[in-house]
Design an enzyme around this catalytic site. Sequence first.
Site, PDB file in Angstrom:
ATOM      1  N   SER A 140       6.374  -4.608   7.266  1.00 40.81           N
ATOM      2  CA  SER A 140       6.536  -5.298   8.548  1.00 40.81           C
ATOM      3  C   SER A 140       7.186  -4.398   9.604  1.00 40.81           C
ATOM      4  O   SER A 140       6.647  -3.361   9.951  1.00 40.81           O
ATOM      5  CB  SER A 140       7.324  -6.588   8.323  1.00 40.81           C
ATOM      6  OG  SER A 140       7.238  -7.435   9.433  1.00 40.81           O
ATOM      7  N   ASP A 151       2.979   8.602  14.875  1.00 47.64           N
ATOM      8  CA  ASP A 151       1.958   8.786  15.904  1.00 47.64           C
ATOM      9  C   ASP A 151       2.489   9.495  17.141  1.00 47.64           C
ATOM     10  O   ASP A 151       1.762  10.260  17.778  1.00 47.64           O
ATOM     11  CB  ASP A 151       1.365   7.430  16.311  1.00 47.64           C
ATOM     12  CG  ASP A 151       0.534   6.802  15.203  1.00 47.64           C
ATOM     13  OD1 ASP A 151       0.213   7.508  14.230  1.00 47.64           O
ATOM     14  OD2 ASP A 151       0.212   5.605  15.312  1.00 47.64           O
ATOM     15  N   LYS A 165       2.031  -5.235   5.940  1.00 49.60           N
ATOM     16  CA  LYS A 165       2.225  -6.549   6.575  1.00 49.60           C
ATOM     17  C   LYS A 165       2.383  -6.333   8.072  1.00 49.60           C
ATOM     18  O   LYS A 165       3.362  -5.759   8.528  1.00 49.60           O
ATOM     19  CB  LYS A 165       3.457  -7.258   6.019  1.00 49.60           C
ATOM     20  CG  LYS A 165       3.729  -8.622   6.652  1.00 49.60           C
ATOM     21  CD  LYS A 165       5.000  -9.233   6.089  1.00 49.60           C
ATOM     22  CE  LYS A 165       5.255 -10.624   6.693  1.00 49.60           C
ATOM     23  NZ  LYS A 165       5.560 -10.581   8.123  1.00 49.60           N
TER      24      LYS A 165
END
Length: 235
Positions: A140, A151, A165
């Site tokens: 999560s 990224d 999740k």
Amino acid sequence: INTIETSDNKEIELTIKRKNIIIKKKLKKQTIPIKTMEYTITKDNIGIITLANIMGEKAVSDFKDIIIKTNDTKGIIIDLRNNYGGVLANAIQMANFMMDTGKIVSIQSRINTKYQIYSDGEKIFKNKPIVILINRNTASASEILAGTLKDNLNAILIGERSYGKNSIQQVIPMPNETGLILTTDRYILPDGSDIYGKGLEPDIVIKQDTIFTQKNDKQLRKAKKIIRELVKNKE
């Protein structure tokens, strides 16, 4: 097990039945602060930040303090293993402290409308190599933090594939102190990845038990080695 609160509301009496034996115990009620994050700095000046979860009102300010305290290290390791996540807004603000510009996350609603959240320039992190430790219990909000830093800041992920999740949920209060948990949105990582059911794939896969000690922590040893190599290559 049966519990009875005392009149002063400061103790709980437990009645425990084990087979035919009755055991009664009194426990004092008290607030026990739980550390959700901590840091250490190694002798060769590598910062290791361990996040147990991303819950609580102090999570953001505690993380900010730790970033400041580790800012003069050669590199940092963020340990998100067994971190089940927490509050989405906390993860976004934590990433915001580390990024000057860039997309942090996209939120996609149940009717497919999408809005994007970008860094607002509150960066306090001094650029340096970052390694993030993840495992199958990284889930999560902690996956948002790991994926966003990968990224945007080229953080290297080490460990095992994360849980996968990416749902955002709201708790709706109901009668009799109950509640309804409703999934309202899902998040998409900056590179467009939808990790639902797939998780984050580590750059370097190293498997080990979820219960580990300093002596047998292969993933942490590898993370330190990578930081040292990255620092050496920059010199």
